[in-house]
Design a protein around this motif. Sequence first.
Motif, PDB file in Angstrom:
ATOM      1  N   ARG A 136       4.339 -34.215  15.650  1.00 25.58           N
ATOM      2  CA  ARG A 136       3.177 -33.734  16.387  1.00 25.58           C
ATOM      3  C   ARG A 136       2.122 -33.113  15.471  1.00 25.58           C
ATOM      4  O   ARG A 136       1.166 -32.502  15.932  1.00 25.58           O
ATOM      5  CB  ARG A 136       3.633 -32.762  17.474  1.00 25.58           C
ATOM      6  N   VAL A 196      17.926 -33.794  24.860  1.00 22.96           N
ATOM      7  CA  VAL A 196      18.782 -34.232  23.756  1.00 22.96           C
ATOM      8  C   VAL A 196      20.136 -33.511  23.694  1.00 22.96           C
ATOM      9  O   VAL A 196      20.813 -33.559  22.691  1.00 22.96           O
ATOM     10  CB  VAL A 196      18.075 -34.221  22.362  1.00 22.96           C
ATOM     11  N   ASN A 247      11.393 -17.512  14.175  1.00 19.55           N
ATOM     12  CA  ASN A 247      11.850 -18.054  15.456  1.00 19.55           C
ATOM     13  C   ASN A 247      13.326 -17.731  15.704  1.00 19.55           C
ATOM     14  O   ASN A 247      14.008 -17.226  14.809  1.00 19.55           O
ATOM     15  CB  ASN A 247      11.508 -19.556  15.544  1.00 19.55           C
ATOM     16  N   GLN A 291       1.293 -22.337   8.651  1.00 19.13           N
ATOM     17  CA  GLN A 291       1.403 -23.454   9.586  1.00 19.13           C
ATOM     18  C   GLN A 291       0.796 -24.723   8.980  1.00 19.13           C
ATOM     19  O   GLN A 291      -0.282 -24.683   8.400  1.00 19.13           O
ATOM     20  CB  GLN A 291       0.674 -23.119  10.889  1.00 19.13           C
ATOM     21  N   ASP A 324       3.755 -27.823   5.318  1.00 19.89           N
ATOM     22  CA  ASP A 324       5.062 -28.380   4.909  1.00 19.89           C
ATOM     23  C   ASP A 324       5.017 -29.460   3.836  1.00 19.89           C
ATOM     24  O   ASP A 324       5.883 -29.474   2.953  1.00 19.89           O
ATOM     25  CB  ASP A 324       5.817 -28.893   6.138  1.00 19.89           C
ATOM     26  N   PHE A 352      11.840 -26.619  13.146  1.00 19.45           N
ATOM     27  CA  PHE A 352      13.040 -26.830  13.962  1.00 19.45           C
ATOM     28  C   PHE A 352      13.578 -25.486  14.424  1.00 19.45           C
ATOM     29  O   PHE A 352      13.716 -24.554  13.625  1.00 19.45           O
ATOM     30  CB  PHE A 352      14.074 -27.533  13.062  1.00 19.45           C
ATOM     31  N   THR A 375      16.316 -25.076  21.117  1.00 16.61           N
ATOM     32  CA  THR A 375      16.061 -26.461  21.526  1.00 16.61           C
ATOM     33  C   THR A 375      17.244 -27.406  21.292  1.00 16.61           C
ATOM     34  O   THR A 375      17.146 -28.593  21.616  1.00 16.61           O
ATOM     35  CB  THR A 375      14.819 -27.026  20.802  1.00 16.61           C
ATOM     36  N   ARG A 376      18.324 -26.920  20.712  1.00 16.65           N
ATOM     37  CA  ARG A 376      19.554 -27.724  20.595  1.00 16.65           C
ATOM     38  C   ARG A 376      20.715 -26.827  21.002  1.00 16.65           C
ATOM     39  O   ARG A 376      21.704 -26.695  20.276  1.00 16.65           O
ATOM     40  CB  ARG A 376      19.785 -28.225  19.155  1.00 16.65           C
TER      41      ARG A 376
END
Length: 910
Positions: free
Chosen positions: A436, A71, A268, A282, A285, A237, A242-243
């Motif tokens: 996921r 991406v 993270n 975990q 959310d 996120f 990852t971005r």
Amino acid sequence: MLRMKRRDFLKSTTLVGAGVLAADKSWALNRLEPIEDTLDTEYPYRDWEDLYRREFTWDKIGKAAHCINCVGNCAFDVYVKDGIVLREEQLAKYPQINPNVPDANPRGCQKGSIHSSAMYDADRLRYPLKRVGKRGEGKWQRMEWDEITEEIADKVIDIFVKHGPGKLMTHTGSGNLSMVRFAAPYRFASLVGGVQLDIFTDVGDLNTGAHLAYGNPLESFTSDAWFDADYIMMSLFNPNATRIPDAHYIWEAKYNGARVVSVAPDYNPSSIHADLWMPIKQGADPFLSMSFVNVIIEEKLYKPDFMKEQTDLPVLVRADTGKMLREVDIKADGSDQVFYHWDLNSGAAVAVKGSMGSEDKTLALEGIDPALEGTFTVEGIEVTTVFEKVKAEASKYSPEATASETGLAAEMVRAEARLFAGARKAILMTGFNIGRYSNGIYTGWAQTLMLALTGHGGKTGGLDTSWIDWKHIPWLSLALFGFEKFPRLEPGGLGEFQRGKMLEQARKHFDNDKLKDRVGFNLDEMEEAINESIQEGWMPYNGDVKGLISIADNKFRRNKFADKYREHILHEVEELFVDINVRMDSTAQWADYLLPAASHYEAWDLRSVGFHRFVNVFSRPVDPIGEAKPDWDIMVLLSKKIQERAIARGVEGFEDGNVSRDLHTIYDDFTMNGTLMTDYDATKWLVDNSPELGGVTLEEAAERGFIVMNAEGGNNQPIPPDEPYNPFVAQTEDKKPYETLTGRITFYCDHPTFEKMGATVPTARHHAGREASNYPLSFYSPHTRWGIHSNWRSNKFMLRLQRGEPNIYISPKLAARKGITDGSMVRIFNGVGEFFAQAKFYPSLPETAIMMEHGWEPYQYEQMKPMNDAMATLIQPLELAGGWGHLGFKLFKWNANQLAHESSVDVEPA
Ligand SMILES: Nc1nc2c(c(=O)[nH]1)N[C@H]1C(S)=C(S)[C@@H](COP(=O)(O)OP(=O)(O)OC[C@H]3O[C@@H](n4cnc5c(=O)[nH]c(N)nc54)[C@H](O)[C@@H]3O)O[C@H]1N2
Ligand SMILES: Nc1nc2c(c(=O)[nH]1)N[C@H]1C(S)=C(S)[C@@H](COP(=O)(O)OP(=O)(O)OC[C@H]3O[C@@H](n4cnc5c(=O)[nH]c(N)nc54)[C@H](O)[C@@H]3O)O[C@H]1N2
Ligand code: SF4
Ligand SMILES: [Mo]
């Protein structure tokens, strides 16, 4: 490059050595003399300097990006010498589109920057290969392209002759996200009616909650539109890993005073830079989002105007049945897609404009003031509003009530909800990780509710779903054969689950009662939902297949219950398994035939997937390695052979529903009668025919490295020429209805599956995890900084930046209890499998979970037993719903995800 340089080096050292010996025989390599001033001094062995000078000379500079699923989409200069790529550099020439917004330069990441090395690694596929041993045994024989494609062609025809249509899977995975590479196999699949899974749900990337609410999960922000946000919440996120090329806009927004919050169970690499890290338990959310909703409603922080116009919150719901009041309820010939508001101005029910059944395609209220609250009577039917239903549900989720679920202090959640509600432009950034989790649909739905209540939509913020679906009609037309014939599209998660016979394995792992408690359904109910969905035609499923042509897909790396999955698939496709790939990945390993594809720098192409308006150009800087060919050319050759063999064998083709699959013209069809013979032809065709590319020539574009898309590139609304792209501006400003049943952002769903699951309005459920099984540790596996999934994972430069072998992350406290030391080998196991990995201490992890980055190739593990052998999974029944407005199988928009994070394990020293 290495070969050439070594030769040069040997040549030079010989010369230098000879010179040295001649000049001063006493000099020896183990006694180098110090040189004081290297610029001035004459010294005897200067020639070596030329090696350095020559290292950065080249014959030409080509252009490319990388076509895999990162991406990112970044333009690179590719330096070529003697037909070999020496190195790449970020192009860094994108124009700044607005003087008040930072530009997009330079774009790139460490993986893309070492591709010049990785493309020559030992795992590259260089020649067409046929298996000569047993599957997976690693015995191969080289073949000529002509012979191998002829053999494959005959087997493809055999499958159609023997089994009829629908028994060949021609699946393209996420490795081919550039336009020509993507279009080639889809076009082939369209012509033969091959089975193609939805890659979004196959990998678990679909934000189904966003589709449920907005009718479009792929309408999002360009990353430069993050810059003027004053509130950014990152949940599930990790953009710093990852971005990588886009993350700077988040941190630059801080210059504007933006508050950045990270919601993640571990600290993270993105949490590190946030103003607040909310260390959520975990999978909790939806509870957090619902508690935000609770505070927003309780403290009246909501924006009634936005709610009335943009959402279904004022839509009327029947008190007796719990169904929305529909026109058909009060008029015999009424529509079941027309709904009602209670108009406070006229004191009567009025039909909602903009719904699927409404003629009036607008959100504009035009003199109507819809009631958000209250109960009313319409034609003798007692009704209330969606907002009343939402309020009742949200009242259960105060921050105090959910604190034990989320692990987050109630005062912190309250304070944060106020800041969020009061923000000028708030963006909720949700990682793909959301798709996921089995409860990701709840998270997504509740997040859209947080936003809609507080008026964050269009230019005032919204949900960032990490993907923008740009408008590329000619591209789709190329891929889908002019929209005349289509592949057999299937839901990704569901297709894999069914074909991989995963239910059998799930039964071994999950405890049915505990599962029902956690996720709201047990495996029997899930099975029933799957059967219902297939029988009702809500989700298409073609049953077992007989042959597989797999393109740019690492299915045996990705799928859960991995070893059993592989066994089942290999058994099914006994007659034919072709893999088209750039390298010997863990799927290619098992194929009957391997066709080597050209890598990023070896083919013509274009790439638009990414959160920016730049379409990058691949100008084929070098020819493909060995005998590899561009994906386009491979599909051309394959269709040529099928046509030749079909004619020779007298097989014209066959009828397939209402289309004919014409095998005797498949090559003419594929190539548009010889127009699109090569990767270059297809790239040029796209540049010449795509209005959003603005009429440049391919030559100009290749010289520049990218094309700036014009206004036509926007699907939902035009791309503004000098402003960042914000989602749903057409709805907030131009009052264009959303693509939902009611035409509004949707918070009520009276589909039977939603009713059965008690989920007619946004609510909260858990994911499965450790509490739904007999294994004490939840397990989650986000993405790695040092690879894009399995790509580049075995490259030495990437391995040197980390532990160099598969590793899990573990809390030191948990490790101490288990007798595990940092760096030691551990065994991770449950009832369905086991694997071995190195333990890496990670203090911010809870003691109840193990984390591991996904994407290691099975062959990198001890005994070749990968993580996914021990990964259990499920299907979320809500994601199977259909026949209800915008709910029903829709490629890349609505169908069931593969869920990666539902499993649980135990760990011990190995
Ligand atoms: N370097 C690199 N970049 C990539 C990729 C890659 O493989 N490597 N892959 C690309 C692709 S296809 C995708 S889908 C994306 C994926 O990238 P992201 O969308 O960022 O998703 P993940 O990396 O899976 O997870 C992100 C973070 O979610 C947090 N998390 C885990 N579980 C939970 C939870 O229950 N609740 C909350 N709130 N947070 C949780 C973890 O801290 C984790 O670091 O990255 C893309 N970019
Ligand atoms: N446990 C766990 N599992 C996950 C995830 C997770 O977070 N946790 N994330 C999921 C997500 S979001 C994703 S996107 C998937 C990704 O997982 P996979 O689908 O396994 O993705 P890749 O490893 O990128 O596989 C793509 C393949 O395409 C090949 N390829 C690359 N370029 C080309 C080309 O030009 N031509 C051809 N023919 N082939 C090429 C590469 O060799 C590569 O093996 O994994 C999913 N699985
Ligand atoms: S791999 Fe993706 S993010 Fe990295 S440089 Fe290449 S295109 Fe950019
Ligand atoms: Mo993904």
